[in-house]
Structure formats: structure tokens, C-alpha cells
Design a protein around this motif. Structure first.
Motif, PDB file in Angstrom:
ATOM      1  N   MET A  86       0.877  -1.164   0.000  1.00  0.00           N
ATOM      2  CA  MET A  86       0.000   0.000   0.000  1.00  0.00           C
ATOM      3  C   MET A  86       0.911   1.209   0.000  1.00  0.00           C
ATOM      4  N   LEU A  87       1.209   1.717  -1.182  1.00  0.00           N
ATOM      5  CA  LEU A  87       2.255   2.722  -1.357  1.00  0.00           C
ATOM      6  C   LEU A  87       2.035   3.971  -0.528  1.00  0.00           C
ATOM      7  N   LEU A  88       0.762   4.318  -0.278  1.00  0.00           N
ATOM      8  CA  LEU A  88       0.470   5.515   0.490  1.00  0.00           C
ATOM      9  C   LEU A  88       0.043   5.184   1.920  1.00  0.00           C
ATOM     10  N   GLY A  89       0.350   3.989   2.356  1.00  0.00           N
ATOM     11  CA  GLY A  89       0.000   3.595   3.710  1.00  0.00           C
ATOM     12  C   GLY A  89       0.856   4.304   4.746  1.00  0.00           C
ATOM     13  N   PRO A  90       0.416   4.283   5.995  1.00  0.00           N
ATOM     14  CA  PRO A  90       1.141   4.977   7.069  1.00  0.00           C
ATOM     15  C   PRO A  90       2.587   4.508   7.219  1.00  0.00           C
ATOM     16  N   SER A  91       2.860   3.231   6.883  1.00  0.00           N
ATOM     17  CA  SER A  91       4.217   2.703   7.050  1.00  0.00           C
ATOM     18  C   SER A  91       5.160   3.151   5.943  1.00  0.00           C
ATOM     19  N   ASN A  92       4.593   3.744   4.853  1.00  0.00           N
ATOM     20  CA  ASN A  92       5.410   4.247   3.739  1.00  0.00           C
ATOM     21  C   ASN A  92       6.417   3.185   3.292  1.00  0.00           C
ATOM     22  N   PRO A  93       5.943   2.020   2.810  1.00  0.00           N
ATOM     23  CA  PRO A  93       6.832   0.884   2.525  1.00  0.00           C
ATOM     24  C   PRO A  93       7.893   1.156   1.475  1.00  0.00           C
ATOM     25  N   ALA A  94       7.637   2.079   0.551  1.00  0.00           N
ATOM     26  CA  ALA A  94       8.621   2.381  -0.498  1.00  0.00           C
ATOM     27  C   ALA A  94       9.631   3.421  -0.047  1.00  0.00           C
ATOM     28  N   LYS A  95       9.496   3.905   1.193  1.00  0.00           N
ATOM     29  CA  LYS A  95      10.414   4.912   1.742  1.00  0.00           C
ATOM     30  C   LYS A  95      10.454   6.168   0.875  1.00  0.00           C
ATOM     31  N   PRO A 140      -5.049   3.437   0.579  1.00  0.00           N
ATOM     32  CA  PRO A 140      -5.621   3.260   1.906  1.00  0.00           C
ATOM     33  C   PRO A 140      -6.769   4.203   2.140  1.00  0.00           C
ATOM     34  N   ASP A 141      -7.436   4.028   3.292  1.00  0.00           N
ATOM     35  CA  ASP A 141      -8.502   4.940   3.665  1.00  0.00           C
ATOM     36  C   ASP A 141      -7.958   6.344   3.791  1.00  0.00           C
TER      37      ASP A 141
END
Length: 286
Positions: free
Chosen positions: A206-215, A275-276
Motif C-alpha cells: 500500500m504505497l500511500l500507507g502509514p508505514s510508507n513501505p517504499a520509503k 488506503p482509507d
């Protein structure tokens, strides 16, 4: 045919007495949703329910082939009914009479005298669900598309409800005209992806998720967020007050971090795994 639509009723001011608090709150949520600050699906459900409908659909119709695209849907008995609401009935029932409707007009099936070329689909569905009234609320009508709301009622629409619609629909149409750029396209694409592929796979980023997986950097995150809302590269540049070359520089970095081959694949992934909106509240304040 009989007059099949009505606009704001005579003596519109007294109709305010019929507007219950939940309808007023639903209109406020509707306005927020059109600017990306609230779920459009939730706002539509609250609005349809507040107006006394049992089911409803927000639809964009492409007029060249009368092809409807669902934007939002709500059905009070979807999980318990063998005939949940799935189809748009507006053009099949009203036909050519609905080709160029007036924005902020309401069309009632009970005020339409019908004809031999009327599609029986609505009547069949109403019989299965025990519905007795069908209303089309026109939000916008242009040369290529029409945006409208379809509502289904288990009882005849009361004068109070008609008056309420006459009061709130012009406001709904005005706010619809000033909605967030790309809202309809993004929502329709999300529905289509969900129908074709199901929900997002558990392992999908989820590229825009809170965890920012793509940094992504703060600037890159903003670029992706605006792209997910339907803006073009030029639109992103104007929104961020930077040059188009700067945006494209960010994109090259984003492609590398997200392992995407270009803009089309990036936007697809952003829409598919978006994401939401609540998860993005911090960014709005930045």
C-alpha cells in the motif's frame, strides 16, 4: 407523457421544517466527501437513508452508448435479499425523456406514464423487493455524460420528502460541480479493479500507507497522493507550485523506489492499493 420531474416546490421555505437532523448532517458529510475529507460511499449511504430510501446508487452515464458506471451504492437489505441492487434503471425506465435533463431536477417513476418501449427491468426488481417508488436526482448533465442519483423507496414519496429534495438537491448539484478533481474517475476505477481482481492481495504494497513501505520522501509522497486523486503531471506541478521538470524528477525516483515501469503502472498501483483517507490526514496538514 406526464410531467416526470419536479424542481423546488412552491413555498420552498416551509420545507425546511421537514429536514431532519440526520439529513442536514448527511448533506454536510456529502460536501466534505466531494472534497476528499470524508468517504463518498459513507456520505451517500447516510444521505439515501436520511431521505427514507431503502436502496440507492450514484451513477455516471456515458451518453454516447447509455453506459452507466457506478460511483457509489447503498442497499439497506443487500445481505438479506436475494435481489440486491446491482443495476441502474434510469435510462431503461425513462428512455429518451432523460436524455438532456435539467440539473437539480427530480424524476419520479410514479409521475411517468410509461410507454411500450419502457424496459420492464425496474418493475420486475421492484416486485421482487417490494419497492413502490423510484426517483432519479440529476446532479449534472453535459454533452457526453450525466451524473445522477437513483433512489428506491418502499412507500410512495411523501410531500415532506419531495419538499426536502427540492431544498437540498440544488445544493447537492452545486457542490457536485465543484468536487475534487478526479474524484469520479478514481472511484469508478477502484470499483472496477475490485470487481475484476477482488480486494488487494495481502502481500501487495500500500504505497500511500502509514508505514510508507517504499520509503518515499515527503515531496514524493505528496506527488503520489495527488496522482492518486486524478491529477496529471502538470496538475501536480501547479498544485505544489513547482515546475513540471521537478515533478518528473520526483517521478524518476518514485519509479525506482516502487519498482514501477512508468506513470501508468504507478497510478494503477496507487489506485489499486489506496488506503482509507483517514490514513492520510497527517499529510493534509503538511
Amino acid at each position: 407523457m406526464k410531467q416526470a420531474y419536479f424542481e423546488e416546490p412552491h413555498g420552498g421555505a416551509p420545507a425546511n421544517g421537514y429536514l431532519e437532523s440526520k439529513v442536514i448532517e448527511a448533506i454536510a458529510d456529502w460536501c466534505d466527501a466531494l472534497h476528499g475529507e470524508f468517504s463518498l460511499q459513507d456520505a451517500f449511504a447516510a444521505l439515501a437513508s436520511g431521505l427514507g430510501a431503502e436502496a440507492g446508487m450514484l451513477v455516471r452515464t456515458h451518453l454516447n452508448d447509455l453506459r452507466p458506471a457506478r460511483i457509489a451504492i447503498w442497499d439497506n437489505l443487500a445481505e438479506r435479499s436475494s435481489s440486491p441492487l446491482k443495476a441502474s434503471f434510469a435510462d431503461g425506465h425513462f428512455g429518451r425523456h432523460l436524455a438532456r435533463p435539467r440539473p437539480a431536477s427530480v424524476w419520479l417513476a410514479s409521475m411517468h406514464d410509461g410507454s411500450q418501449d419502457t424496459d420492464p427491468a425496474l418493475e420486475i426488481w421492484q416486485a421482487r423487493r417490494g419497492m413502490v417508488e423510484f426517483a432519479v436526482l440529476v446532479l449534472a448533465s453535459g454533452p457526453t455524460t450525466r451524473d445522477h442519483i437513483e433512489l428506491h423507496f418502499g412507500e410512495r414519496m411523501s410531500i415532506a420528502t419531495q419538499s426536502a429534495l427540492g431544498v437540498v438537491l440544488p445544493t447537492m448539484a452545486r457542490t457536485w460541480a465543484s468536487r475534487q478533481v478526479g474524484l469520479v474517475t478514481r472511484t469508478v476505477v477502484n470499483h472496477r479493479i475490485a470487481q475484476e481482481t477482488g480486494d488487494v492481495r495481502p502481500g501487495q504494497k500500500m504505497l500511500l500507507g502509514p508505514s510508507n513501505p517504499a520509503k518515499l520522501s515527503r515531496a514524493e509522497f505528496r506527488v503520489c497522493l495527488l496522482l492518486s486523486r486524478g491529477l496529471s503531471v502538470l496538475g501536480v506541478a501547479e498544485e505544489l507550485s513547482v515546475s513540471e521538470a521537478t515533478v518528473r524528477s520526483h517521478l524518476r525516483s518514485i519509479y525506482a523506489k516502487t519498482e514501477t515501469s512508468g506513470l501508468a503502472e504507478l497510478v494503477f498501483n496507487l489506485l489499486r492499493a489506496r488506503p482509507d483517507d483517514s490514513a492520510l490526514s497527517d499529510l493534509r496538514c503538511a
